[in-house]
Design an enzyme around this catalytic site. Structure first.
Site, mmCIF file in Angstrom:
data_model
loop_
_atom_site.group_PDB
_atom_site.id
_atom_site.type_symbol
_atom_site.label_atom_id
_atom_site.label_comp_id
_atom_site.label_asym_id
_atom_site.label_seq_id
_atom_site.Cartn_x
_atom_site.Cartn_y
_atom_site.Cartn_z
ATOM 1 N N GLY A 1 0.806 -1.227 0.000
ATOM 2 C CA GLY A 1 0.000 0.000 0.000
ATOM 3 C C GLY A 1 0.831 1.266 0.000
ATOM 4 N N ASP B 1 -2.614 -7.628 -5.332
ATOM 5 C CA ASP B 1 -3.881 -7.437 -4.617
ATOM 6 C C ASP B 1 -3.868 -8.318 -3.372
ATOM 7 O OD1 ASP B 1 -6.430 -7.242 -3.678
ATOM 8 O OD2 ASP B 1 -7.378 -7.420 -5.655
ATOM 9 N N ASN C 1 1.116 -2.501 5.429
ATOM 10 C CA ASN C 1 0.474 -1.189 5.617
ATOM 11 C C ASN C 1 -0.880 -1.073 4.915
ATOM 12 O OD1 ASN C 1 0.389 1.970 5.737
ATOM 13 N ND2 ASN C 1 0.361 1.456 3.551
ATOM 14 N N TYR D 1 -14.500 -1.598 10.813
ATOM 15 C CA TYR D 1 -13.091 -1.187 10.680
ATOM 16 C C TYR D 1 -12.360 -1.394 12.008
ATOM 17 C CZ TYR D 1 -9.020 1.845 9.897
ATOM 18 O OH TYR D 1 -7.730 2.342 9.804
ATOM 19 N N ALA E 1 -13.145 -3.441 14.454
ATOM 20 C CA ALA E 1 -12.995 -4.880 14.735
ATOM 21 C C ALA E 1 -11.843 -5.456 13.904
ATOM 22 C CB ALA E 1 -14.301 -5.611 14.441
ATOM 23 N N LYS F 1 -9.153 -3.874 12.839
ATOM 24 C CA LYS F 1 -7.850 -3.401 13.338
ATOM 25 C C LYS F 1 -7.529 -4.016 14.703
ATOM 26 C CE LYS F 1 -6.287 -0.815 9.998
ATOM 27 N NZ LYS F 1 -4.952 -1.003 9.380
HETATM 28 N N1 LIG Z 1 -5.048 7.875 7.655
HETATM 29 C C1 LIG Z 1 -5.219 7.643 8.947
HETATM 30 O O1 LIG Z 1 -5.555 8.553 9.732
HETATM 31 C C2 LIG Z 1 -5.012 6.263 9.501
HETATM 32 C C3 LIG Z 1 -5.160 6.097 10.884
HETATM 33 C C4 LIG Z 1 -4.946 4.841 11.431
HETATM 34 C C5 LIG Z 1 -4.561 3.780 10.618
HETATM 35 N N2 LIG Z 1 -4.433 3.953 9.277
HETATM 36 C C6 LIG Z 1 -4.019 2.790 8.476
HETATM 37 O O2 LIG Z 1 -2.852 3.130 7.740
HETATM 38 C C7 LIG Z 1 -2.799 2.345 6.544
HETATM 39 C C8 LIG Z 1 -2.617 3.268 5.343
HETATM 40 O O3 LIG Z 1 -3.745 4.143 5.302
HETATM 41 P P1 LIG Z 1 -3.794 5.477 4.417
HETATM 42 O O4 LIG Z 1 -4.492 6.483 5.247
HETATM 43 O O5 LIG Z 1 -2.467 5.768 3.823
HETATM 44 O O6 LIG Z 1 -4.821 4.970 3.279
HETATM 45 P P2 LIG Z 1 -4.909 5.309 1.714
HETATM 46 O O7 LIG Z 1 -6.293 4.899 1.334
HETATM 47 O O8 LIG Z 1 -4.482 6.701 1.467
HETATM 48 O O9 LIG Z 1 -3.844 4.303 1.045
HETATM 49 C C9 LIG Z 1 -4.046 2.912 1.070
HETATM 50 C C10 LIG Z 1 -3.139 2.249 0.041
HETATM 51 O O10 LIG Z 1 -3.392 0.826 0.108
HETATM 52 C C11 LIG Z 1 -3.590 0.335 -1.208
HETATM 53 N N3 LIG Z 1 -4.489 -0.838 -1.178
HETATM 54 C C12 LIG Z 1 -5.787 -0.849 -0.771
HETATM 55 N N4 LIG Z 1 -6.305 -2.080 -0.935
HETATM 56 C C13 LIG Z 1 -5.309 -2.863 -1.434
HETATM 57 C C14 LIG Z 1 -5.230 -4.235 -1.817
HETATM 58 N N5 LIG Z 1 -6.303 -5.053 -1.761
HETATM 59 N N6 LIG Z 1 -4.050 -4.724 -2.277
HETATM 60 C C15 LIG Z 1 -2.974 -3.889 -2.377
HETATM 61 N N7 LIG Z 1 -2.983 -2.584 -2.041
HETATM 62 C C16 LIG Z 1 -4.147 -2.077 -1.578
HETATM 63 C C17 LIG Z 1 -4.217 1.505 -1.967
HETATM 64 O O11 LIG Z 1 -4.087 1.354 -3.382
HETATM 65 C C18 LIG Z 1 -3.442 2.682 -1.404
HETATM 66 O O12 LIG Z 1 -2.239 2.901 -2.101
HETATM 67 C C19 LIG Z 1 -4.107 1.548 6.515
HETATM 68 O O13 LIG Z 1 -3.877 0.253 7.035
HETATM 69 C C20 LIG Z 1 -5.018 2.333 7.440
HETATM 70 O O14 LIG Z 1 -6.036 1.525 7.990
HETATM 71 C C21 LIG Z 1 -4.660 5.166 8.706
#
Ligand SMILES: NC(=O)c1ccc[n+]([C@@H]2O[C@H](COP(=O)([O-])OP(=O)(O)OC[C@H]3O[C@@H](n4cnc5c(N)ncnc54)[C@H](O)[C@@H]3O)[C@@H](O)[C@H]2O)c1
Length: 266
Positions: free
Chosen positions: A13, A63, A90, A158, A160, A162
């Protein structure tokens, strides 16, 4: 910093958002990086930024819900880099495609969050673990969330998923400890990425929260939750991941490191 010089890392990701920030910090700290993402064009852009830092970079379309796609990605990284020292799980989703327009959570949203956030991490770790076990070395860092430990009336699916990810982190830490492999979790909150933009737009447009704009909903939540009162950035998360991926964290395993401006304290 050169604490990761000579190391190779997979970051899932990493085409955008927090994953991209993690990939750039690990590269700045010396690592070569494979970006595994379903969004190949954007993954290539991140790879270009890493190459500009003078590190090897590989963008691989993959994926997380497809076990064969994950295995093919890991095989390709091993063929190109020869070894994998670090795996950062991630990639994550907040719901199934189109969740941003829905008033209520659908069974598809429960499926997607568990398939990507939990099962994707399990399958990716299982694809990399035999290689790390063979070398009796490796670092796995999963990206959890404040949601791993805090309940929410708004998005139980979500939270659950995490929470499940954090428990899996601790189970895997026990499984891999005999091979000197560390498995930890970094838990962000309130990082202004596409995921948070979507959540804020959804609260504003679909849930009808009263605010001047979606961004002001985010800022108000942050003001209430985070004593330090500022955005957490993707780089903040990258710095914590780089530490856990380094030998300075050699005696940490099964831990959740909260990088969230003080939102969760335990
Ligand atoms: N943004 C926040 O405030 C926040 C807070 C807590 C946790 N998180 C966690 O941090 C991580 C990154 O989040 P983000 O905010 O950068 O999200 P984002 O949506 O900006 O980026 C997610 C990335 O994951 C990729 N992705 C999604 N599904 C996929 C799959 N099936 N196979 C391969 N790649 C896939 C997407 O293409 C994208 O590049 C996530 O696990 C999210 O739950 C984010």
């Amino acid at each position: 910093m050169t604490q990761l010089l000579g190391k190779t890392a997979i970051v899932t990701g990493a085409a955008q958002g927090i994953g991209r920030g993690i990939a750039l910090v690990l590269a700045q700290d010396g690592a070569d990086i494979a970006i595994a993402d379903v969004d190949e064009p954007r993954a290539r852009e991140t790879a270009g930024e890493i190459a500009a830092l003078g590190r090897k970079a590989l963008a691989v379309r993959c994926d997380l819900i497809d076990q064969r796609s994950l295995q093919a990605m890991v095989d390709r990284v091993l063929a190109e880099f020869g070894k994998i020292d670090i795996l950062v799980n991630n990639a994550g989703v907040y719901g199934a495609a189109g969740w941003q327009r829905e008033e209520r959570w659908r069974s598809a949203d429960w499926d997607a969050t568990f398939q990507v956030n939990v099962r994707g991490t399990v399958f990716c770790s299982e694809a990399v673990a035999p290689h790390m076990i063979g070398r009796r070395a490796g670092k796995i860092v999963n990206i959890g969330s404040s949601a791993s430990r805090e309940a929410s009336p708004l998005s139980p699916h979500y939270h659950a998923s995490k929470a499940g990810l954090l428990m899996y982190t601790q189970c895997l830490a026990l499984q891999l400890a005999p091979y000197d492999i560390n498995v930890n979790c970094v838990c962000p909150a309130m990082v202004w990425t596409q995921m948070q933009i979507d959540i804020s737009n959804w609260r504003y447009e679909v849930k009808g929260e009263q605010a001047a704009s979606p961004r002001s909903i985010f800022e108000e939540r942050m003001r209430k939750r985070c004593p330090l009162g500022r955005d957490t950035t993707p780089e903040d998360i990258g710095w914590a991941v780089s530490f856990l991926a380094s030998d300075r964290a050699r005696n940490m395993t099964g831990q959740a490191l909260h990088v969230d401006g003080g939102a969760v304290m335990r």
